[in-house]
Design a protein around this motif. Sequence first.
Motif, PDB file in Angstrom:
ATOM      1  N   ILE A 293     -44.126 -16.298 -49.833  1.00  0.00           N
ATOM      2  CA  ILE A 293     -44.502 -16.596 -48.450  1.00  0.00           C
ATOM      3  C   ILE A 293     -45.150 -15.396 -47.766  1.00  0.00           C
ATOM      4  O   ILE A 293     -46.294 -15.462 -47.286  1.00  0.00           O
ATOM      5  N   LYS A 294     -44.446 -14.275 -47.717  1.00  0.00           N
ATOM      6  CA  LYS A 294     -44.908 -13.152 -46.907  1.00  0.00           C
ATOM      7  C   LYS A 294     -46.183 -12.512 -47.463  1.00  0.00           C
ATOM      8  O   LYS A 294     -47.157 -12.316 -46.727  1.00  0.00           O
TER       9      LYS A 294
ATOM     10  N   GLY B  60     -54.905 -11.157 -46.080  1.00  0.00           N
ATOM     11  CA  GLY B  60     -56.046 -10.668 -45.311  1.00  0.00           C
ATOM     12  C   GLY B  60     -55.794  -9.280 -44.751  1.00  0.00           C
ATOM     13  O   GLY B  60     -56.682  -8.410 -44.790  1.00  0.00           O
ATOM     14  N   ALA B  61     -54.584  -9.051 -44.230  1.00  0.00           N
ATOM     15  CA  ALA B  61     -54.241  -7.730 -43.707  1.00  0.00           C
ATOM     16  C   ALA B  61     -54.202  -6.686 -44.819  1.00  0.00           C
ATOM     17  O   ALA B  61     -54.618  -5.533 -44.618  1.00  0.00           O
ATOM     18  N   LEU B  62     -53.729  -7.070 -45.997  1.00  0.00           N
ATOM     19  CA  LEU B  62     -53.716  -6.151 -47.134  1.00  0.00           C
ATOM     20  C   LEU B  62     -55.130  -5.743 -47.535  1.00  0.00           C
ATOM     21  O   LEU B  62     -55.396  -4.569 -47.822  1.00  0.00           O
ATOM     22  N   VAL B  63     -56.037  -6.713 -47.542  1.00  0.00           N
ATOM     23  CA  VAL B  63     -57.427  -6.422 -47.898  1.00  0.00           C
ATOM     24  C   VAL B  63     -58.060  -5.499 -46.869  1.00  0.00           C
ATOM     25  O   VAL B  63     -58.748  -4.528 -47.206  1.00  0.00           O
ATOM     26  N   ILE B  64     -57.830  -5.793 -45.592  1.00  0.00           N
ATOM     27  CA  ILE B  64     -58.407  -4.962 -44.528  1.00  0.00           C
ATOM     28  C   ILE B  64     -57.884  -3.533 -44.609  1.00  0.00           C
ATOM     29  O   ILE B  64     -58.654  -2.562 -44.521  1.00  0.00           O
ATOM     30  N   ALA B  65     -56.578  -3.375 -44.797  1.00  0.00           N
ATOM     31  CA  ALA B  65     -56.000  -2.041 -44.896  1.00  0.00           C
ATOM     32  C   ALA B  65     -56.542  -1.299 -46.120  1.00  0.00           C
ATOM     33  O   ALA B  65     -56.791  -0.088 -46.063  1.00  0.00           O
ATOM     34  N   THR B  66     -56.729  -2.021 -47.220  1.00  0.00           N
ATOM     35  CA  THR B  66     -57.281  -1.398 -48.430  1.00  0.00           C
ATOM     36  C   THR B  66     -58.711  -0.924 -48.205  1.00  0.00           C
ATOM     37  O   THR B  66     -59.087   0.189 -48.597  1.00  0.00           O
TER      38      THR B  66
ATOM     39  N   ALA C  41     -42.807  -2.120 -43.611  1.00  0.00           N
ATOM     40  CA  ALA C  41     -43.068  -3.308 -42.791  1.00  0.00           C
ATOM     41  C   ALA C  41     -42.147  -4.462 -43.179  1.00  0.00           C
ATOM     42  O   ALA C  41     -41.620  -5.174 -42.312  1.00  0.00           O
ATOM     43  N   LEU C  42     -41.944  -4.662 -44.475  1.00  0.00           N
ATOM     44  CA  LEU C  42     -41.053  -5.727 -44.928  1.00  0.00           C
ATOM     45  C   LEU C  42     -39.615  -5.449 -44.515  1.00  0.00           C
ATOM     46  O   LEU C  42     -38.872  -6.372 -44.143  1.00  0.00           O
ATOM     47  N   ALA C  43     -39.203  -4.191 -44.569  1.00  0.00           N
ATOM     48  CA  ALA C  43     -37.838  -3.837 -44.182  1.00  0.00           C
ATOM     49  C   ALA C  43     -37.616  -4.096 -42.694  1.00  0.00           C
ATOM     50  O   ALA C  43     -36.578  -4.632 -42.284  1.00  0.00           O
ATOM     51  N   ILE C  44     -38.599  -3.721 -41.874  1.00  0.00           N
ATOM     52  CA  ILE C  44     -38.465  -3.943 -40.431  1.00  0.00           C
ATOM     53  C   ILE C  44     -38.496  -5.436 -40.116  1.00  0.00           C
ATOM     54  O   ILE C  44     -37.726  -5.930 -39.287  1.00  0.00           O
ATOM     55  N   ASP C  45     -39.373  -6.173 -40.792  1.00  0.00           N
ATOM     56  CA  ASP C  45     -39.514  -7.602 -40.521  1.00  0.00           C
ATOM     57  C   ASP C  45     -38.300  -8.387 -40.991  1.00  0.00           C
ATOM     58  O   ASP C  45     -38.038  -9.485 -40.479  1.00  0.00           O
ATOM     59  N   SER C  46     -37.554  -7.863 -41.945  1.00  0.00           N
ATOM     60  CA  SER C  46     -36.406  -8.601 -42.479  1.00  0.00           C
ATOM     61  C   SER C  46     -35.305  -8.798 -41.454  1.00  0.00           C
ATOM     62  O   SER C  46     -34.481  -9.703 -41.580  1.00  0.00           O
TER      63      SER C  46
ATOM     64  N   PHE D 231     -49.513  -4.300 -41.256  1.00  0.00           N
ATOM     65  CA  PHE D 231     -48.736  -5.254 -42.044  1.00  0.00           C
ATOM     66  C   PHE D 231     -47.663  -5.930 -41.197  1.00  0.00           C
ATOM     67  O   PHE D 231     -47.434  -7.142 -41.313  1.00  0.00           O
ATOM     68  N   PHE D 232     -46.995  -5.155 -40.354  1.00  0.00           N
ATOM     69  CA  PHE D 232     -45.922  -5.713 -39.533  1.00  0.00           C
ATOM     70  C   PHE D 232     -46.478  -6.736 -38.546  1.00  0.00           C
ATOM     71  O   PHE D 232     -45.871  -7.797 -38.322  1.00  0.00           O
ATOM     72  N   ALA D 233     -47.638  -6.437 -37.949  1.00  0.00           N
ATOM     73  CA  ALA D 233     -48.252  -7.390 -37.024  1.00  0.00           C
ATOM     74  C   ALA D 233     -48.622  -8.682 -37.734  1.00  0.00           C
ATOM     75  O   ALA D 233     -48.468  -9.782 -37.180  1.00  0.00           O
ATOM     76  N   ALA D 234     -49.106  -8.568 -38.979  1.00  0.00           N
ATOM     77  CA  ALA D 234     -49.441  -9.776 -39.739  1.00  0.00           C
ATOM     78  C   ALA D 234     -48.192 -10.578 -40.101  1.00  0.00           C
ATOM     79  O   ALA D 234     -48.206 -11.809 -40.089  1.00  0.00           O
ATOM     80  N   LEU D 235     -47.103  -9.881 -40.400  1.00  0.00           N
ATOM     81  CA  LEU D 235     -45.861 -10.575 -40.742  1.00  0.00           C
ATOM     82  C   LEU D 235     -45.265 -11.317 -39.554  1.00  0.00           C
ATOM     83  O   LEU D 235     -44.625 -12.361 -39.718  1.00  0.00           O
ATOM     84  N   ARG D 236     -45.496 -10.814 -38.347  1.00  0.00           N
ATOM     85  CA  ARG D 236     -44.898 -11.429 -37.169  1.00  0.00           C
ATOM     86  C   ARG D 236     -45.513 -12.779 -36.827  1.00  0.00           C
ATOM     87  O   ARG D 236     -44.919 -13.548 -36.065  1.00  0.00           O
ATOM     88  N   VAL D 237     -46.714 -13.053 -37.348  1.00  0.00           N
ATOM     89  CA  VAL D 237     -47.357 -14.329 -37.026  1.00  0.00           C
ATOM     90  C   VAL D 237     -47.169 -15.373 -38.123  1.00  0.00           C
ATOM     91  O   VAL D 237     -47.720 -16.462 -38.041  1.00  0.00           O
TER      92      VAL D 237
END
Length: 298
Positions: free
Chosen positions: A210-211, A217-223, A97-102, A181-187
Motif C-alpha cells: 500500500i504505502k 511518484g514522490a520517490l521518483v521526484i526525490a530521486t 518517514a515510515l516510522a513517523i507515519d506509523s 515522503f511523509f507528506a505523500a504518506l499522509r494523503v
Amino acid sequence: MTTLQSPVAVRRRRSWTGWGFIGPFALVFALVFLAPLAYSVYLSLFRTQLIGGTTFVGFDNYQQALQDKQFWDGVVRVGLFLLVQVPIMLGIALLVALAIDSGRLYGKDFFRITVFLPYAVPAVVATLMWGFMYGTRYGLVGDLNDAFGTTLPNPLSADLILASLGNIVTWEFVGYNMLIFFAALRVVPHSLYEAAEIDGAGQWRVITAIKLPAIRGALVIATIFSIIGSFQLFNEPAILQKLAPNAITTDYTPNFYTYSLSFSGQQQNYSATVAIVMGVITMIVAYVVQLRGMRKGA
C-alpha cells in the motif's frame, strides 16, 4: 442597451486576459532562465586567446570538452557519488518517514522537526562544521585520537574525502526528503489501511503493498532532485578544498571545474561549454530515471 460582440472579439479578449495572468511569470522566466542559457550557448561558440582576441570557433569547444580528461574524471566522480550516496540518503529518509507515519513513534512531532532541522542549516555552515569535526589536528577526530590514543583514518584524506562529502550531503538533505515522503504518506486513503486490517495484513505487507506503491511518484521526484543535486555538487567540495587541498582539486566536480575555469583560468567560453555539456548529461539521466520510475508496472 448592450451591444453584442463578435466571437472573434471575445476570443481575442480572452486571449489577452490569459497573457495578463502568465505574462509576469513568462517575463521573469525569460530573464532569469532563457536569456542566461542563450548567452551561455553564445559564449560556447567563441574562444578568447591572448593573440587574436575573441574568435568564432563553432563547435570546437564542445569537441574539446568531450575529450577533456579532467571533465570526465569529475563526471565519473559525481556519478559514483550519486550511485552510493543517493540510495543511502533516500533509504534513511524513507525509513524515518515510515516510522513517523506509523504512529508508533513516541514524540513523533519532535522527532520530525529534529530530523528536518539540518536542512535549515546553510550549506556553507554545515560544511564548515563537519570540516572542522573531520580535522585530525584540531577537530573531533583529532580529539578522539588524543583522548583514546588511537589513530583514526583521516576523513579529509584523498581516499575518504568522497565518503566525507557524502556524509555531509546526507546529513543536510535526509530531512528534506523525509518531508516529501511523509507528506505523500499522509494523503494515502485510510480506507486502504482499513481493508488491509480486515484482510489481516501485517505492517510489512501494508508497507510493500500500500504505502510504497502509493508514494511512488514522490520517490521518483526525490530521486530526480537528488540526481540533479549530485551532478551540481559544488558548495561542499569548494569549501572543504581549503581544509583538504591535496584531496580536492579544482576539477574535483564538473561544477567546481566550471567555476575554476571561469574565475581562476579566465576561460569563460570553455567554462560555458563545460556547463552546457554537463547540463545535457544531467537532463538525459534525470529523464531516463523519470521514464523508468513512472512506467506502469515498474
